[in-house]
Design a protein around this motif. Structure first.
Motif, PDB file in Angstrom:
ATOM      1  N   SER A   1     -48.795  31.879 105.086  1.00 41.83           N
ATOM      2  CA  SER A   1     -47.758  30.963 105.565  1.00 41.83           C
ATOM      3  C   SER A   1     -46.905  31.700 106.582  1.00 41.83           C
ATOM      4  O   SER A   1     -46.454  32.824 106.334  1.00 41.83           O
ATOM      5  CB  SER A   1     -46.892  30.454 104.416  1.00 41.83           C
ATOM      6  N   GLU A   2     -46.692  31.073 107.724  1.00 35.94           N
ATOM      7  CA  GLU A   2     -45.948  31.717 108.799  1.00 35.94           C
ATOM      8  C   GLU A   2     -44.439  31.586 108.634  1.00 35.94           C
ATOM      9  O   GLU A   2     -43.678  32.304 109.275  1.00 35.94           O
ATOM     10  CB  GLU A   2     -46.372  31.107 110.145  1.00 35.94           C
ATOM     11  N   ASN A   3     -44.016  30.670 107.757  1.00 37.22           N
ATOM     12  CA  ASN A   3     -42.589  30.407 107.580  1.00 37.22           C
ATOM     13  C   ASN A   3     -42.050  31.134 106.352  1.00 37.22           C
ATOM     14  O   ASN A   3     -42.607  31.027 105.259  1.00 37.22           O
ATOM     15  CB  ASN A   3     -42.365  28.895 107.443  1.00 37.22           C
ATOM     16  N   GLU A   4     -40.970  31.880 106.532  1.00 33.47           N
ATOM     17  CA  GLU A   4     -40.412  32.684 105.445  1.00 33.47           C
ATOM     18  C   GLU A   4     -39.985  31.830 104.256  1.00 33.47           C
ATOM     19  O   GLU A   4     -40.232  32.185 103.091  1.00 33.47           O
ATOM     20  CB  GLU A   4     -39.221  33.496 105.952  1.00 33.47           C
ATOM     21  N   PHE A   5     -39.345  30.699 104.522  1.00 27.35           N
ATOM     22  CA  PHE A   5     -38.876  29.849 103.434  1.00 27.35           C
ATOM     23  C   PHE A   5     -40.048  29.220 102.681  1.00 27.35           C
ATOM     24  O   PHE A   5     -40.007  29.075 101.457  1.00 27.35           O
ATOM     25  CB  PHE A   5     -37.939  28.767 103.976  1.00 27.35           C
ATOM     26  N   ARG A   6     -41.102  28.870 103.416  1.00 26.25           N
ATOM     27  CA  ARG A   6     -42.297  28.335 102.758  1.00 26.25           C
ATOM     28  C   ARG A   6     -42.964  29.409 101.903  1.00 26.25           C
ATOM     29  O   ARG A   6     -43.469  29.125 100.817  1.00 26.25           O
ATOM     30  CB  ARG A   6     -43.282  27.791 103.798  1.00 26.25           C
ATOM     31  N   ARG A   7     -42.952  30.652 102.385  1.00 26.09           N
ATOM     32  CA  ARG A   7     -43.540  31.740 101.592  1.00 26.09           C
ATOM     33  C   ARG A   7     -42.792  31.907 100.272  1.00 26.09           C
ATOM     34  O   ARG A   7     -43.397  32.108  99.215  1.00 26.09           O
ATOM     35  CB  ARG A   7     -43.527  33.054 102.382  1.00 26.09           C
ATOM     36  N   LEU A   8     -41.468  31.826 100.329  1.00 27.82           N
ATOM     37  CA  LEU A   8     -40.673  31.928  99.102  1.00 27.82           C
ATOM     38  C   LEU A   8     -40.982  30.769  98.157  1.00 27.82           C
ATOM     39  O   LEU A   8     -41.078  30.945  96.939  1.00 27.82           O
ATOM     40  CB  LEU A   8     -39.181  31.952  99.445  1.00 27.82           C
ATOM     41  N   GLY A   9     -41.133  29.580  98.734  1.00 24.04           N
ATOM     42  CA  GLY A   9     -41.466  28.416  97.915  1.00 24.04           C
ATOM     43  C   GLY A   9     -42.837  28.550  97.272  1.00 24.04           C
ATOM     44  O   GLY A   9     -43.015  28.243  96.084  1.00 24.04           O
ATOM     45  N   PHE A  10     -43.811  29.018  98.060  1.00 29.69           N
ATOM     46  CA  PHE A  10     -45.155  29.222  97.521  1.00 29.69           C
ATOM     47  C   PHE A  10     -45.141  30.280  96.417  1.00 29.69           C
ATOM     48  O   PHE A  10     -45.831  30.152  95.407  1.00 29.69           O
ATOM     49  CB  PHE A  10     -46.115  29.650  98.635  1.00 29.69           C
ATOM     50  N   GLU A  11     -44.351  31.330  96.608  1.00 30.42           N
ATOM     51  CA  GLU A  11     -44.282  32.393  95.605  1.00 30.42           C
ATOM     52  C   GLU A  11     -43.800  31.845  94.265  1.00 30.42           C
ATOM     53  O   GLU A  11     -44.380  32.137  93.206  1.00 30.42           O
ATOM     54  CB  GLU A  11     -43.352  33.507  96.085  1.00 30.42           C
TER      55      GLU A  11
ATOM     56  N   ALA B   1     -65.515  18.223 108.377  1.00 33.15           N
ATOM     57  CA  ALA B   1     -66.470  19.206 108.894  1.00 33.15           C
ATOM     58  C   ALA B   1     -66.112  20.627 108.488  1.00 33.15           C
ATOM     59  O   ALA B   1     -66.928  21.537 108.629  1.00 33.15           O
ATOM     60  CB  ALA B   1     -66.546  19.106 110.416  1.00 33.15           C
ATOM     61  N   ALA B   2     -64.898  20.826 107.995  1.00 32.05           N
ATOM     62  CA  ALA B   2     -64.481  22.167 107.576  1.00 32.05           C
ATOM     63  C   ALA B   2     -65.282  22.594 106.348  1.00 32.05           C
ATOM     64  O   ALA B   2     -65.341  21.856 105.367  1.00 32.05           O
ATOM     65  CB  ALA B   2     -62.991  22.176 107.253  1.00 32.05           C
ATOM     66  N   PRO B   3     -65.895  23.778 106.378  1.00 36.64           N
ATOM     67  CA  PRO B   3     -66.685  24.240 105.225  1.00 36.64           C
ATOM     68  C   PRO B   3     -65.798  24.755 104.099  1.00 36.64           C
ATOM     69  O   PRO B   3     -65.955  25.879 103.622  1.00 36.64           O
ATOM     70  CB  PRO B   3     -67.549  25.349 105.836  1.00 36.64           C
ATOM     71  N   ALA B   4     -64.842  23.933 103.690  1.00 42.44           N
ATOM     72  CA  ALA B   4     -63.924  24.309 102.612  1.00 42.44           C
ATOM     73  C   ALA B   4     -64.497  23.875 101.269  1.00 42.44           C
ATOM     74  O   ALA B   4     -65.414  23.056 101.203  1.00 42.44           O
ATOM     75  CB  ALA B   4     -62.557  23.672 102.839  1.00 42.44           C
ATOM     76  N   HIS B   5     -63.925  24.430 100.203  1.00 41.54           N
ATOM     77  CA  HIS B   5     -64.388  24.113  98.859  1.00 41.54           C
ATOM     78  C   HIS B   5     -63.434  23.156  98.148  1.00 41.54           C
ATOM     79  O   HIS B   5     -63.670  22.773  97.003  1.00 41.54           O
ATOM     80  CB  HIS B   5     -64.533  25.392  98.042  1.00 41.54           C
ATOM     81  N   GLY B   6     -62.351  22.784  98.831  1.00 43.63           N
ATOM     82  CA  GLY B   6     -61.401  21.856  98.254  1.00 43.63           C
ATOM     83  C   GLY B   6     -60.323  21.505  99.264  1.00 43.63           C
ATOM     84  O   GLY B   6     -60.079  22.255 100.221  1.00 43.63           O
ATOM     85  N   PHE B   7     -59.696  20.347  99.065  1.00 40.44           N
ATOM     86  CA  PHE B   7     -58.640  19.877  99.954  1.00 40.44           C
ATOM     87  C   PHE B   7     -57.493  19.358  99.090  1.00 40.44           C
ATOM     88  O   PHE B   7     -57.716  18.727  98.063  1.00 40.44           O
ATOM     89  CB  PHE B   7     -59.144  18.748 100.859  1.00 40.44           C
ATOM     90  N   LEU B   8     -56.268  19.610  99.535  1.00 44.36           N
ATOM     91  CA  LEU B   8     -55.098  19.147  98.787  1.00 44.36           C
ATOM     92  C   LEU B   8     -54.007  18.776  99.778  1.00 44.36           C
ATOM     93  O   LEU B   8     -53.713  19.538 100.703  1.00 44.36           O
ATOM     94  CB  LEU B   8     -54.597  20.239  97.835  1.00 44.36           C
ATOM     95  N   SER B   9     -53.426  17.605  99.593  1.00 48.26           N
ATOM     96  CA  SER B   9     -52.342  17.163 100.460  1.00 48.26           C
ATOM     97  C   SER B   9     -51.060  17.902 100.098  1.00 48.26           C
ATOM     98  O   SER B   9     -50.725  18.053  98.919  1.00 48.26           O
ATOM     99  CB  SER B   9     -52.134  15.655 100.312  1.00 48.26           C
ATOM    100  N   GLU B  10     -50.349  18.373 101.111  1.00 42.49           N
ATOM    101  CA  GLU B  10     -49.078  19.054 100.853  1.00 42.49           C
ATOM    102  C   GLU B  10     -48.068  18.102 100.229  1.00 42.49           C
ATOM    103  O   GLU B  10     -47.146  18.533  99.531  1.00 42.49           O
ATOM    104  CB  GLU B  10     -48.523  19.651 102.148  1.00 42.49           C
ATOM    105  N   HIS B  11     -48.235  16.800 100.459  1.00 43.68           N
ATOM    106  CA  HIS B  11     -47.326  15.817  99.866  1.00 43.68           C
ATOM    107  C   HIS B  11     -47.508  15.739  98.348  1.00 43.68           C
ATOM    108  O   HIS B  11     -46.616  15.278  97.636  1.00 43.68           O
ATOM    109  CB  HIS B  11     -47.560  14.438 100.490  1.00 43.68           C
ATOM    110  N   GLU B  12     -48.673  16.175  97.859  1.00 39.68           N
ATOM    111  CA  GLU B  12     -48.958  16.139  96.426  1.00 39.68           C
ATOM    112  C   GLU B  12     -48.814  17.518  95.787  1.00 39.68           C
ATOM    113  O   GLU B  12     -49.129  17.692  94.606  1.00 39.68           O
ATOM    114  CB  GLU B  12     -50.382  15.621  96.193  1.00 39.68           C
ATOM    115  N   LEU B  13     -48.351  18.491  96.564  1.00 36.89           N
ATOM    116  CA  LEU B  13     -48.327  19.874  96.100  1.00 36.89           C
ATOM    117  C   LEU B  13     -47.234  20.105  95.062  1.00 36.89           C
ATOM    118  O   LEU B  13     -46.046  19.962  95.335  1.00 36.89           O
ATOM    119  CB  LEU B  13     -48.117  20.811  97.294  1.00 36.89           C
ATOM    120  N   CYS B  14     -47.654  20.447  93.857  1.00 35.63           N
ATOM    121  CA  CYS B  14     -46.753  20.840  92.777  1.00 35.63           C
ATOM    122  C   CYS B  14     -47.562  21.733  91.845  1.00 35.63           C
ATOM    123  O   CYS B  14     -48.778  21.872  92.000  1.00 35.63           O
ATOM    124  CB  CYS B  14     -46.196  19.624  92.036  1.00 35.63           C
TER     125      CYS B  14
END
Length: 230
Positions: free
Chosen positions: A16-26, A99-112
């Protein structure tokens, strides 16, 4: 239901490039019992350069990528599973996201904590979780007729492979597909492997995207009995 102590523990890396988002993710990651350890990087570039090869799941906000996910994700450790965080699913971006070779997708609006924990557990189990909005738009795209480009060799799937492909587009896991088709999970795994090989796709998500672009899902919606009869 298994207790938190019985769940498989996993390691996670996130950028995460944003400091406040990094704190939130932590704070968010600390609340998830299934996570044994995690590392948060300041950018996707830093993550690629430093992430441990034995990391179980790598979480990437798609809006922070400087290149297409289809180019970025292959540079990550092969054993790691990638979870893309989506900031909405605009109609014009559906194929790009799928097309992204990801193994899962999650909306940030649903992130908890609860949603992320369930998503991580599903990914470890081999599922490809995705938001309902993305699934709905993929199915809408699948209902539209497509034509193969000139000079393209047709892709031939067996009736059973076509049935499995339709269920892959619906976002079902191998276990769910096995239950729907009354087959063993081993048989479904073999069929999925065959589909990936025929579509020359590295994973289920890429296979779904290619199937939609090639119009295979549109044709696969014909009942299997009609294919057999012909």
């Amino acid at each position: 239901m298994r207790t938190a102590s019985e769940l498989q523990k996993i390691s996670v890396a996130l950028s995460s490039e944003n400091e406040f988002r990094r704190l939130g993710f932590e704070q968010l990651l600390k609340r998830i019992a299934v996570i044994d350890s995690f590392t948060i990087y300041h950018s996707a570039t830093e993550l690629v350069a430093n992430v441990l090869v034995n990391t179980d799941i790598i979480i990437i906000p798609i809006k922070e990528l400087d290149e297409a996910p289809s180019l970025f994700i292959p540079r990550l450790p092969r054993r790691s599973r990638t979870l893309l965080l989506l900031n909405g699913v605009p109609d014009e971006c559906v194929s790009y996201i799928a097309a992204a070779p990801a193994h899962g997708f999650l909306s940030e609006h649903e992130l908890c904590a609860n949603t992320l924990s369930l998503t991580l557990q599903r990914m470890i189990a081999g599922d490809v979780p995705m938001p309902h909005e993305l699934t709905k738009k993929l199915l809408k795209l699948a209902s539209e007729p497509h034509n193969n480009g000139p000079g393209q060799a047709p892709i031939h799937l067996t009736p059973r492979e076509q049935e499995v492909l339709v269920l892959l587009v619906e976002g079902l896991s191998n276990k769910q597909i096995a239950s729907r088709l009354t087959l063993s999970q081993h048989s479904i795994k073999r069929l999925v492997t065959n589909i990936l090989a025929k579509l020359n796709s590295p994973n289920r998500t890429s296979a779904v995207a290619k199937a939609l672009n090639e119009g295979l899902v549109y044709h696969a919606t014909t009942p299997a009995s009609q294919h057999i009869a012909s």
